[in-house]
Design a protein around this motif. Structure first.
Motif, short mmCIF file in Angstrom:
data_model
loop_
_atom_site.label_atom_id
_atom_site.label_comp_id
_atom_site.label_asym_id
_atom_site.label_seq_id
_atom_site.Cartn_x
_atom_site.Cartn_y
_atom_site.Cartn_z
N ALA A 64 0.82 -1.21 0.00
CA ALA A 64 0.00 0.00 0.00
C ALA A 64 0.85 1.27 0.00
CB ALA A 64 -0.93 0.01 1.21
N ASN A 65 2.06 1.19 0.56
CA ASN A 65 2.98 2.32 0.63
C ASN A 65 4.37 1.89 0.16
OD1 ASN A 65 1.24 4.37 2.05
ND2 ASN A 65 1.13 2.68 3.49
N PRO A 66 4.49 1.66 -1.15
CA PRO A 66 5.75 1.11 -1.67
C PRO A 66 6.85 2.17 -1.73
CG PRO A 66 4.28 1.55 -3.48
CD PRO A 66 3.51 1.83 -2.21
N GLY A 67 8.07 1.69 -1.75
CA GLY A 67 9.22 2.56 -1.95
C GLY A 67 9.88 2.23 -3.27
N ARG A 68 10.75 3.10 -3.72
CA ARG A 68 11.54 2.86 -4.92
C ARG A 68 13.00 2.99 -4.53
NH1 ARG A 68 7.88 6.57 -8.49
NH2 ARG A 68 6.37 5.02 -9.20
N ALA A 69 13.82 2.11 -5.03
CA ALA A 69 15.23 2.13 -4.70
C ALA A 69 16.03 2.77 -5.83
CB ALA A 69 15.74 0.71 -4.46
N PHE A 70 17.05 3.51 -5.44
CA PHE A 70 18.01 4.01 -6.42
C PHE A 70 19.37 4.04 -5.75
CE2 PHE A 70 16.58 7.81 -4.24
CZ PHE A 70 17.73 8.56 -4.07
N ALA A 71 20.40 4.02 -6.55
CA ALA A 71 21.76 4.03 -6.03
C ALA A 71 22.59 5.03 -6.81
CB ALA A 71 22.37 2.63 -6.15
N VAL A 72 23.57 5.58 -6.15
CA VAL A 72 24.50 6.51 -6.79
C VAL A 72 25.89 5.91 -6.66
CG1 VAL A 72 25.43 8.84 -6.73
CG2 VAL A 72 23.03 8.46 -6.16
N PHE A 73 26.56 5.75 -7.79
CA PHE A 73 27.89 5.17 -7.81
C PHE A 73 28.88 6.15 -8.43
CE2 PHE A 73 24.96 1.60 -8.04
CZ PHE A 73 25.45 0.77 -7.04
N ARG A 74 30.07 6.17 -7.90
CA ARG A 74 31.14 6.95 -8.52
C ARG A 74 31.83 6.06 -9.56
NH1 ARG A 74 34.59 9.34 -3.70
NH2 ARG A 74 36.10 9.33 -5.38
N HIS A 75 32.32 6.69 -10.61
CA HIS A 75 33.05 5.94 -11.62
C HIS A 75 34.32 5.38 -11.00
CE1 HIS A 75 35.32 5.02 -15.23
NE2 HIS A 75 34.18 5.11 -15.90
N PRO A 76 34.59 4.06 -11.19
CA PRO A 76 35.75 3.45 -10.51
C PRO A 76 37.09 4.04 -10.93
CG PRO A 76 34.74 1.91 -12.04
CD PRO A 76 33.84 3.11 -11.97
N VAL A 77 37.22 4.48 -12.16
CA VAL A 77 38.48 5.07 -12.61
C VAL A 77 38.67 6.45 -11.98
CG1 VAL A 77 39.80 5.90 -14.61
CG2 VAL A 77 38.53 3.74 -14.74
#
Length: 80
Positions: A64-77
């Motif tokens: 009834a109250n869903p969430g959405r996931a997101f991620a932030v990544f730095r470029h490995p180089v």
């Protein structure tokens, strides 16, 4: 803490021009409290940031109250 802080109530407060909800989702205890007070159901927060993804996902959000996931990544180089 705010001068009128109430441990048993979800409230927003202003800090440095940004609005926050009075829960700490970086700890297991804080996630439990946010769940008990109905953080997702309240719709007070646009974003929930936590290092405890599985704990937060299973306790805070429902069908009834869903969430959405997101991620932030730095470029490995770029990090090296």
């Amino acid at each position: 803490r705010q001068h009128d802080y109430d441990e048993d109530k979800l409230e927003t407060f202003l800090l440095d021009g940004a609005r926050y909800v009075n829960v700490d989702t970086t700890t297991t205890e804080g996630i439990d409290r946010a769940s008990r007070l109905g953080l997702a159901r309240s719709r007070l927060a646009d974003v929930v940031a936590t290092p405890r993804f599985h704990n937060a996902a299973s306790l805070l959000f429902t069908d009834a109250n869903p969430g959405r996931a997101f991620a932030v990544f730095r470029h490995p180089v770029d990090r090296a």
